[in-house]
Design an enzyme around this catalytic site. Structure first.
Site, PDB file in Angstrom:
ATOM      1  N   ASP A   1       0.683  -0.993  -0.329  1.00 47.52           N
ATOM      2  CA  ASP A   1      -0.296   0.494   0.137  1.00 47.52           C
ATOM      3  C   ASP A   1       1.201   1.302   0.179  1.00 47.52           C
ATOM      4  OD1 ASP A   1      -2.621   1.628   0.221  1.00 47.52           O
ATOM      5  OD2 ASP A   1      -3.015   1.548   1.941  1.00 47.52           O
TER       6      ASP A   1
ATOM      7  N   CYS B   1      -3.077   6.719  -2.488  1.00 43.61           N
ATOM      8  CA  CYS B   1      -5.044   5.417  -3.276  1.00 43.61           C
ATOM      9  C   CYS B   1      -4.887   6.558  -4.626  1.00 43.61           C
ATOM     10  CB  CYS B   1      -5.903   5.610  -2.545  1.00 43.61           C
ATOM     11  SG  CYS B   1      -7.265   4.134  -3.985  1.00 43.61           S
TER      12      CYS B   1
ATOM     13  N   ASN C   1      -1.347   6.015   5.106  1.00 42.85           N
ATOM     14  CA  ASN C   1      -1.736   5.283   5.818  1.00 42.85           C
ATOM     15  C   ASN C   1      -0.892   5.991   7.967  1.00 42.85           C
ATOM     16  OD1 ASN C   1      -3.244   2.550   4.895  1.00 42.85           O
ATOM     17  ND2 ASN C   1      -0.990   3.467   4.156  1.00 42.85           N
TER      18      ASN C   1
END
Length: 319
Positions: free
Chosen positions: A32, A256, A265
């Site tokens: 991610d 994202c 995050n």
């Protein structure tokens, strides 16, 4: 002048009476975090980052994604990384698998766990994986059961639970319904994502309580982005309600590509620092985790936003 209530007149309440004694941190930076970088990180550098995270005591890591290299060129070396990085005893590595082809690639590497991902928002789901929610669930019905039959564990992700950059607020009921469908398919746990970091503590309480009404607490995790600085506050709400699984990314890496304005995050160092300060165990060595953040920073060649990453662990200075 208004009189303030004395401490003796305030009803006693232990804010953290129901927090778990131990929390599992699920590290997502190798996937991610790196997928949103403008530069392609070399394979050897990714291996260094994963090794540093394992050395810090991280037990659950999502290391890559078997999506098409056409869409995520940063993770085009997924097979090589998964084959060359074998988890030591007690550590699990996972990778995203969007479809049957992704599952085939994952099985060929010998990974023990995969993850499937979708959104609670119809528009974001279309932007992110080019399918409707119903169609995505149909595809997962062709992935999850075969993966489990092959001996893999399967984790699920539901994005935009707290809000969507295209649709705005998202119904908590819809998110819970999708989560239950993923659990029914066989996912052992579903990670609920505040993809664009819009969540507030009261909203988080509502979402977690709805989940607790519908499933066991170990069947869901929280994946919170810190775009507006509320990730740790929302985590505190989850802790008070007994949630014991949280996703995080070293140094605050992440974002994202299909969620405009989404920042990273919650930083793993920030999360672990807070948990340890509350007496909650994680099994992670904070000093070694900070060093893993330094590895990530050297790999990327730029400063990372995590607060503990920048400030370091608390130390009393000599007088």
């Amino acid at each position: 002048m208004t009189d303030r209530p004395s401490s003796s007149s305030v009803a006693p309440h232990d804010l953290f009476a129901h927090a778990p004694d131990r929390v599992s941190v699920y590290e997502v930076s190798p996937r991610d975090g790196l997928q949103n970088e403008a530069v392609v990180v070399p394979l050897e550098a990714k291996k260094q980052l994963v090794a540093a995270l394992v050395a810090a005591g991280v037990k659950r890591l999502e290391i890559t994604s078997f999506v098409s290299p056409k869409w995520v060129p940063q993770l085009a070396d997924a097979e090589d990384l998964a084959r060359e990085m074998r988890p030591p005893e007690g550590v699990s590595f996972s990778a995203l698998c969007p479809n049957a082809k992704g599952l085939e690639r994952a099985l060929a590497t010998g990974l023990g766990e995969i993850a499937v991902f979708m959104s609670a928002s119809e528009t974001h789901n279309q932007k992110n994986i080019n399918k409707s929610i119903d169609r995505t669930l149909g595809v997962f019905s062709e992935i999850v059961p075969p993966a489990i039959e092959a001996g893999l564990r399967v984790r699920g992700y539901v994005s935009t639970v707290w809000g969507c950059p295209y649709e705005g607020p998202v119904s908590a009921e819809r998110s819970v319904e999708i989560t239950k469908k993923l659990l029914d398919l066989g996912c052992y746990q579903v990670s609920l994502g505040d993809t664009i970091g819009v969540g507030t503590p009261k909203q988080t309480r509502d979402i977690v309580l709805r989940c607790l009404d519908a499933m066991r607490v170990d069947q869901f995790a929280l994946h919170l982005h810190d775009t507006r600085g509320t990730a740790l506050a929302n985590i505190l709400v989850g802790l008070e309600l007994g949630v014991r699984d949280f996703d995080a990314s070293v140094g605050g890496l992440g974002g994202c590509p299909y969620a405009p304005g989404a920042a990273g995050n919650v930083a793993t160092e920030d999360l672990v620092y807070m948990l340890h300060g509350m007496g909650i165990e994680t099994g992670i060595d904070l000093d070694k985790l900070i060093e893993a953040g330094n590895v990530a920073e050297r790999v990327l060649g730029r400063p990372l936003p995590g607060k503990v990453h920048k400030a370091g662990a608390f130390r009393r200075r000599p007088s």
